[in-house]
Design a protein around this motif. Structure first.
Motif, PDB file in Angstrom:
ATOM      1  N   THR A  34     162.261 118.036 121.723  1.00 46.27           N
ATOM      2  CA  THR A  34     161.429 116.916 121.276  1.00 46.27           C
ATOM      3  C   THR A  34     161.671 116.515 119.827  1.00 46.27           C
ATOM      4  OG1 THR A  34     159.648 118.450 120.675  1.00 46.27           O
ATOM      5  CG2 THR A  34     159.619 117.552 122.922  1.00 46.27           C
ATOM      6  N   SER A  35     162.465 117.265 119.078  1.00 47.87           N
ATOM      7  CA  SER A  35     162.716 116.915 117.686  1.00 47.87           C
ATOM      8  C   SER A  35     163.634 115.705 117.627  1.00 47.87           C
ATOM      9  CB  SER A  35     163.345 118.105 116.944  1.00 47.87           C
ATOM     10  OG  SER A  35     164.590 118.433 117.537  1.00 47.87           O
ATOM     11  N   CYS A  36     163.775 115.110 116.456  1.00 52.85           N
ATOM     12  CA  CYS A  36     164.582 113.898 116.309  1.00 52.85           C
ATOM     13  C   CYS A  36     166.066 114.226 116.219  1.00 52.85           C
ATOM     14  CB  CYS A  36     164.134 113.154 115.058  1.00 52.85           C
ATOM     15  SG  CYS A  36     164.814 111.479 114.956  1.00 52.85           S
ATOM     16  N   SER A  37     166.888 113.298 116.694  1.00 45.52           N
ATOM     17  CA  SER A  37     168.337 113.471 116.617  1.00 45.52           C
ATOM     18  C   SER A  37     168.792 113.485 115.158  1.00 45.52           C
ATOM     19  CB  SER A  37     169.024 112.332 117.373  1.00 45.52           C
ATOM     20  OG  SER A  37     170.417 112.447 117.276  1.00 45.52           O
ATOM     21  N   LYS A  38     169.798 114.259 114.892  1.00 42.79           N
ATOM     22  CA  LYS A  38     170.321 114.376 113.531  1.00 42.79           C
ATOM     23  C   LYS A  38     170.785 113.025 113.004  1.00 42.79           C
ATOM     24  CE  LYS A  38     173.795 116.881 110.841  1.00 42.79           C
ATOM     25  NZ  LYS A  38     174.939 117.833 110.913  1.00 42.79           N
ATOM     26  N   SER A  39     170.411 112.715 111.777  1.00 42.11           N
ATOM     27  CA  SER A  39     170.777 111.494 111.048  1.00 42.11           C
ATOM     28  C   SER A  39     170.102 110.238 111.585  1.00 42.11           C
ATOM     29  CB  SER A  39     172.291 111.277 111.024  1.00 42.11           C
ATOM     30  OG  SER A  39     172.767 110.849 112.281  1.00 42.11           O
ATOM     31  N   TYR A  41     166.427 108.155 112.849  1.00 43.41           N
ATOM     32  CA  TYR A  41     165.022 108.072 112.457  1.00 43.41           C
ATOM     33  C   TYR A  41     164.167 107.966 113.709  1.00 43.41           C
ATOM     34  CZ  TYR A  41     160.633 105.954 110.918  1.00 43.41           C
ATOM     35  OH  TYR A  41     159.313 105.668 110.714  1.00 43.41           O
ATOM     36  N   CYS A  42     163.114 108.762 113.771  1.00 49.83           N
ATOM     37  CA  CYS A  42     162.244 108.783 114.940  1.00 49.83           C
ATOM     38  C   CYS A  42     160.825 108.382 114.567  1.00 49.83           C
ATOM     39  CB  CYS A  42     162.214 110.178 115.570  1.00 49.83           C
ATOM     40  SG  CYS A  42     163.782 110.683 116.314  1.00 49.83           S
ATOM     41  N   SER A  43     160.205 107.683 115.463  1.00 51.34           N
ATOM     42  CA  SER A  43     158.797 107.336 115.328  1.00 51.34           C
ATOM     43  C   SER A  43     158.129 107.496 116.676  1.00 51.34           C
ATOM     44  CB  SER A  43     158.643 105.903 114.816  1.00 51.34           C
ATOM     45  OG  SER A  43     159.216 104.986 115.745  1.00 51.34           O
ATOM     46  N   GLU A  44     156.804 107.673 116.659  1.00 45.84           N
ATOM     47  CA  GLU A  44     156.099 107.911 117.899  1.00 45.84           C
ATOM     48  C   GLU A  44     154.691 107.338 117.827  1.00 45.84           C
ATOM     49  OE1 GLU A  44     155.414 111.618 121.056  1.00 45.84           O
ATOM     50  OE2 GLU A  44     156.321 111.960 119.082  1.00 45.84           O
ATOM     51  N   SER A  45     154.279 106.744 118.930  1.00 45.24           N
ATOM     52  CA  SER A  45     152.927 106.212 119.028  1.00 45.24           C
ATOM     53  C   SER A  45     152.403 106.448 120.433  1.00 45.24           C
ATOM     54  CB  SER A  45     152.906 104.716 118.704  1.00 45.24           C
ATOM     55  OG  SER A  45     153.633 103.988 119.684  1.00 45.24           O
ATOM     56  N   ASP A  46     151.101 106.385 120.575  1.00 47.97           N
ATOM     57  CA  ASP A  46     150.492 106.631 121.883  1.00 47.97           C
ATOM     58  C   ASP A  46     150.878 105.561 122.891  1.00 47.97           C
ATOM     59  OD1 ASP A  46     149.278 108.865 120.847  1.00 47.97           O
ATOM     60  OD2 ASP A  46     147.417 107.821 120.310  1.00 47.97           O
ATOM     61  N   ALA A  48     153.693 103.273 122.692  1.00 45.19           N
ATOM     62  CA  ALA A  48     155.137 103.072 122.889  1.00 45.19           C
ATOM     63  C   ALA A  48     155.898 104.359 123.124  1.00 45.19           C
ATOM     64  CB  ALA A  48     155.731 102.343 121.692  1.00 45.19           C
ATOM     65  N   GLY A  49     155.299 105.492 122.846  1.00 45.83           N
ATOM     66  CA  GLY A  49     156.013 106.748 122.986  1.00 45.83           C
ATOM     67  C   GLY A  49     157.000 106.966 121.849  1.00 45.83           C
ATOM     68  N   LYS A  50     157.981 107.828 122.079  1.00 43.62           N
ATOM     69  CA  LYS A  50     158.944 108.153 121.019  1.00 43.62           C
ATOM     70  C   LYS A  50     160.076 107.139 120.983  1.00 43.62           C
ATOM     71  CE  LYS A  50     159.805 112.223 119.658  1.00 43.62           C
ATOM     72  NZ  LYS A  50     160.157 113.668 119.551  1.00 43.62           N
ATOM     73  N   THR A  51     160.411 106.668 119.790  1.00 45.49           N
ATOM     74  CA  THR A  51     161.511 105.741 119.564  1.00 45.49           C
ATOM     75  C   THR A  51     162.520 106.390 118.625  1.00 45.49           C
ATOM     76  OG1 THR A  51     160.088 103.804 119.843  1.00 45.49           O
ATOM     77  CG2 THR A  51     162.166 103.478 118.675  1.00 45.49           C
ATOM     78  N   VAL A  52     163.787 106.365 118.999  1.00 39.12           N
ATOM     79  CA  VAL A  52     164.868 106.918 118.175  1.00 39.12           C
ATOM     80  C   VAL A  52     165.726 105.763 117.686  1.00 39.12           C
ATOM     81  CG1 VAL A  52     166.883 108.437 118.120  1.00 39.12           C
ATOM     82  CG2 VAL A  52     164.870 109.085 119.463  1.00 39.12           C
ATOM     83  N   ARG A  53     165.852 105.637 116.384  1.00 40.50           N
ATOM     84  CA  ARG A  53     166.638 104.557 115.770  1.00 40.50           C
ATOM     85  C   ARG A  53     167.862 105.149 115.083  1.00 40.50           C
ATOM     86  NH1 ARG A  53     163.866  99.802 115.842  1.00 40.50           N
ATOM     87  NH2 ARG A  53     161.622  99.928 116.263  1.00 40.50           N
ATOM     88  N   CYS A  54     169.045 104.797 115.635  1.00 38.94           N
ATOM     89  CA  CYS A  54     170.326 105.242 115.059  1.00 38.94           C
ATOM     90  C   CYS A  54     171.175 104.022 114.720  1.00 38.94           C
ATOM     91  CB  CYS A  54     171.065 106.137 116.040  1.00 38.94           C
ATOM     92  SG  CYS A  54     170.123 107.548 116.656  1.00 38.94           S
ATOM     93  N   THR A  70     162.316 110.792 124.719  1.00 37.17           N
ATOM     94  CA  THR A  70     162.556 109.487 124.089  1.00 37.17           C
ATOM     95  C   THR A  70     162.350 108.365 125.097  1.00 37.17           C
ATOM     96  OG1 THR A  70     164.141 110.468 122.557  1.00 37.17           O
ATOM     97  CG2 THR A  70     164.242 108.081 122.863  1.00 37.17           C
ATOM     98  N   ARG A  71     161.691 107.301 124.645  1.00 39.24           N
ATOM     99  CA  ARG A  71     161.469 106.146 125.510  1.00 39.24           C
ATOM    100  C   ARG A  71     162.295 104.938 125.090  1.00 39.24           C
ATOM    101  NH1 ARG A  71     157.558 106.052 129.076  1.00 39.24           N
ATOM    102  NH2 ARG A  71     157.139 103.818 128.821  1.00 39.24           N
ATOM    103  N   ARG A  72     162.667 104.866 123.820  1.00 35.56           N
ATOM    104  CA  ARG A  72     163.480 103.750 123.323  1.00 35.56           C
ATOM    105  C   ARG A  72     164.539 104.277 122.357  1.00 35.56           C
ATOM    106  NH1 ARG A  72     158.510 101.921 124.341  1.00 35.56           N
ATOM    107  NH2 ARG A  72     158.313  99.872 125.372  1.00 35.56           N
ATOM    108  N   ILE A  73     165.785 103.817 122.572  1.00 32.80           N
ATOM    109  CA  ILE A  73     166.893 104.225 121.704  1.00 32.80           C
ATOM    110  C   ILE A  73     167.599 102.973 121.190  1.00 32.80           C
ATOM    111  CG2 ILE A  73     169.037 105.531 121.490  1.00 32.80           C
ATOM    112  CD1 ILE A  73     168.190 107.201 123.863  1.00 32.80           C
TER     113      ILE A  73
END
Length: 264
Positions: A34-39, A41-46, A48-54, A70-73
């Motif tokens: 559940t941790s964020c991918s290296k390099s 940026y991750c955000s999470e809300s009730d 939208a769920g977890k969003t990973v921005r690369c 993750t729900r959005r990449i």
């Protein structure tokens, strides 16, 4: 009594250590999943769920440590040239995937395998995709953005269209930059919006010519066999006729010999 107390104390310590190790391992595994991918940026809300921005990180390969929840990449504006098989396996909650503005020229078979039940939107716009590979989209029913790619329209594309389960409107994004045959005139057109165009016409003509050649060869072979058969039969008939013609002559000579013997 003292020995029993000492034995219980030692085993209690061992059990506590084992329990502590088990809790620590569980926490580590959960953190890795559940941790964020290296390099990134991750955000999470009730909601939208977890969003990973690369985005815009000059990445050349799809990250392999994306959290499973993750729900959005967003992987746009990078340097990816291909999406390998099972690139997003295990991301069963993913609803949106952005791969736009990269250097993608190839999608391997099964590139989006495992996302069929969850993915709702896939963005592949502004890449370098030329050939449409239906095997890359196996089981995918999402809405896809396929615009701004140098698509090549040919018979393979025409035959691939019925094999994909993408939302039908998504395929309107395939605008032909080149085509085969060139003279068919689909450059600059959305292939799906030109239903009267048959890109397999050349292949069909080639198939027809091939069938004609095969049929001509078969017909020639049959005629040759018939000619050979007739000639062979004519030769046998001639020999048999000569044999029959020779029979009366031999019979006359035999009767003449019998008469001379009688006279003598």
């Amino acid at each position: 009594m003292a020995l029993l107390s000492d034995w219980l104390l030692r085993h209690s310590v061992v059990m506590c250590l084992l329990l502590h190790s088990l809790v620590l391992m569980t926490f580590c595994f959960h953190h890795a999943a559940t941790s964020c991918s290296k390099s990134c940026y991750c955000s999470e809300s009730d909601s939208a769920g977890k969003t990973v921005r690369c985005s815009n990180l000059q990445l050349t390969e799809i990250p392999m440590d994306i959290p499973n929840d993750t729900r959005r990449i967003y992987l746009d504006f990078n340097l990816f040239t291909t999406v390998p098989t099972n690139a997003f396996a295990g991301l069963h909650q993913l609803v949106e995937l952005d791969l736009s503005h990269n250097e993608l020229s190839q999608l391997q078979p099964g590139a989006f395998r495992g996302l069929g039940s969850s993915l709702q939107f896939l963005d592949l716009s502004s890449n370098k995709l030329v050939y449409f590979n239906p095997d890359a989209f196996e089981g995918l029913r999402a809405r896809a953005n396929l615009t701004n790619n140098p698509w090549h329209c040919d018979c393979n594309l025409q035959m691939a269209m019925p094999r994909v389960d993408l939302e039908p409107a998504s395929l309107t994004g395939i605008v032909c930059q080149t085509s085969d045959p060139e003279e068919i005139g689909v450059q600059g057109l959305s292939f799906l919006l030109a239903p009267d165009i048959d890109l397999c016409v050349v292949m069909k003509r080639t198939t027809d010519v091939t069938m004609l050649v095969i049929m001509f060869g078969w017909f020639t072979m049959v005629i040759s066999y018939l000619v050979y058969y007739v000639r062979a039969n004519q030769e046998d008939a001639r020999r048999h006729l000569e044999y029959l013609k020779s029979l009366p002559s031999k019979q006359g000579k035999s009767e003449e010999s019998s008469t001379i013997s009688t006279v003598v």
